[in-house]
Design an enzyme around this catalytic site. Structure first.
Site: not given
Ligand SMILES: Nc1ncnc2c1ncn2[C@@H]1O[C@H](COP(=O)(O)OP(=O)(O)OP(=O)(O)O)[C@@H](O)[C@H]1O
Ligand SMILES: [Mg+2]
Length: 238
Positions: A12-14, A16-17, A37, A111-112, A171
């Site tokens: 959840e650190v971003g 994917t974004v 993925k 993942a994570g 983020s």
């Molecule tokens: N810069 C950003 N702007 C808006 N929302 C964000 C941003 N970064 C992260 N998020 C939101 O925070 C949540 C987690 O982000 P993301 O899915 O990118 O995390 P992750 O690191 O890919 O997690 P995972 O380990 O589950 O793959 C999502 O709901 C995403 O939309």
């Molecule tokens: Mg992700």
């Protein structure tokens, strides 16, 4: 850099974004992009996974998953509980190599964090990077706690003789607190690698058209963007 492995300081650190932003910038630079993925957990067969989310935001990219497991757990645990064959690092490396034969850039999202286990032998994304001899991009959270997880990840990569390309803040808050502002200088220091960008908080909820238009402005030239690191430091750092 045909294959880039993307990990994070945690879930959840971003990642994917950030993966979507890197993909969008590469597409804008005229490159063909695939996103893979490694193991998708916590989604049912009919739900959208991280690779689908990258394609939604970034546009013309190939989206693929090696495997998915329904429970929101580490892939190795989720596979065991579901009675399904786990993903092995070799499976991910093979899928990435196949995509690399047909694309200019393949982004492999873990993942994570880095040492989350994929299988019962303890295989991780670090093993994937080793098998592919691919550089790693680390997505870090902005605030308190990120220096420790960033340094632990960087040290583990170094111990495995893997290249840490740099760090992207997943983020960046509108009103960063003192810890976040100090981390602008401290993150590259503890990582031993450059800061290669920062995504503004809210980036993930932009319309896909807006996301693609501005994604390059969040990422340094090393990631096909035009992020001005110096201006960011002057404006945001403590
Ligand atoms: N810069 C950003 N702007 C808006 N929302 C964000 C941003 N970064 C992260 N998020 C939101 O925070 C949540 C987690 O982000 P993301 O899915 O990118 O995390 P992750 O690191 O890919 O997690 P995972 O380990 O589950 O793959 C999502 O709901 C995403 O939309
Ligand atoms: Mg992700």
């Amino acid at each position: 850099m045909p294959i880039l492995v993307i990990t994070g300081t945690g879930t959840e650190v971003g990642k994917t974004v950030t993966t979507a932003a890197v993909a969008a910038a590469a597409v804008a630079a005229g490159r063909s992009v695939a996103v893979l993925k490694a193991a998708q957990t916590g989604v049912r067969p009919d739900e959208r996974g991280d690779a689908d989310e990258v394609a939604r935001l970034a546009g013309a990219v190939t989206a693929a998953e090696v495997a998915r497991f329904p429970e929101p757990l580490a892939p190795g645990t989720a596979a065991r509980r579901a009675g399904l064959r786990p993903v092995r690092p070799q499976d991910v490396a093979e899928a990435a190599a196949k995509l690399a034969a047909e694309h200019d850039l393949v982004l492999v999202e873990g993942a994570g964090g880095l040492l989350v286990r994929f299988d019962e032998a303890g295989g991780t994304l670090a093993d994937v990077a080793r098998l592919l001899n691919a550089p790693v991009l680390l997505v870090a959270s902005a605030g308190l706690g990120t220096l420790n997880t960033t340094e632990l990840t960087a040290r583990e990569l170094r111990a495995r003789e893997l290249e840490l390309l740099g760090v992207v803040i997943g983020s960046w808050p509108d009103s960063p607190d003192l810890a976040s502002r100090c981390n602008v200088a401290d993150l590259p220091e503890v990582a031993g690698a450059p800061l290669l960008g920062a995504l503004p908080a809210g980036a993930g909820v932009l319309s896909p058209a807006d996301f693609r238009a501005v994604a390059p402005s969040w990422l340094s030239a090393r990631l096909d963007g035009n992020w001005d690191a110096e201006a960011f430091r002057t404006r945001e750092a403590a």
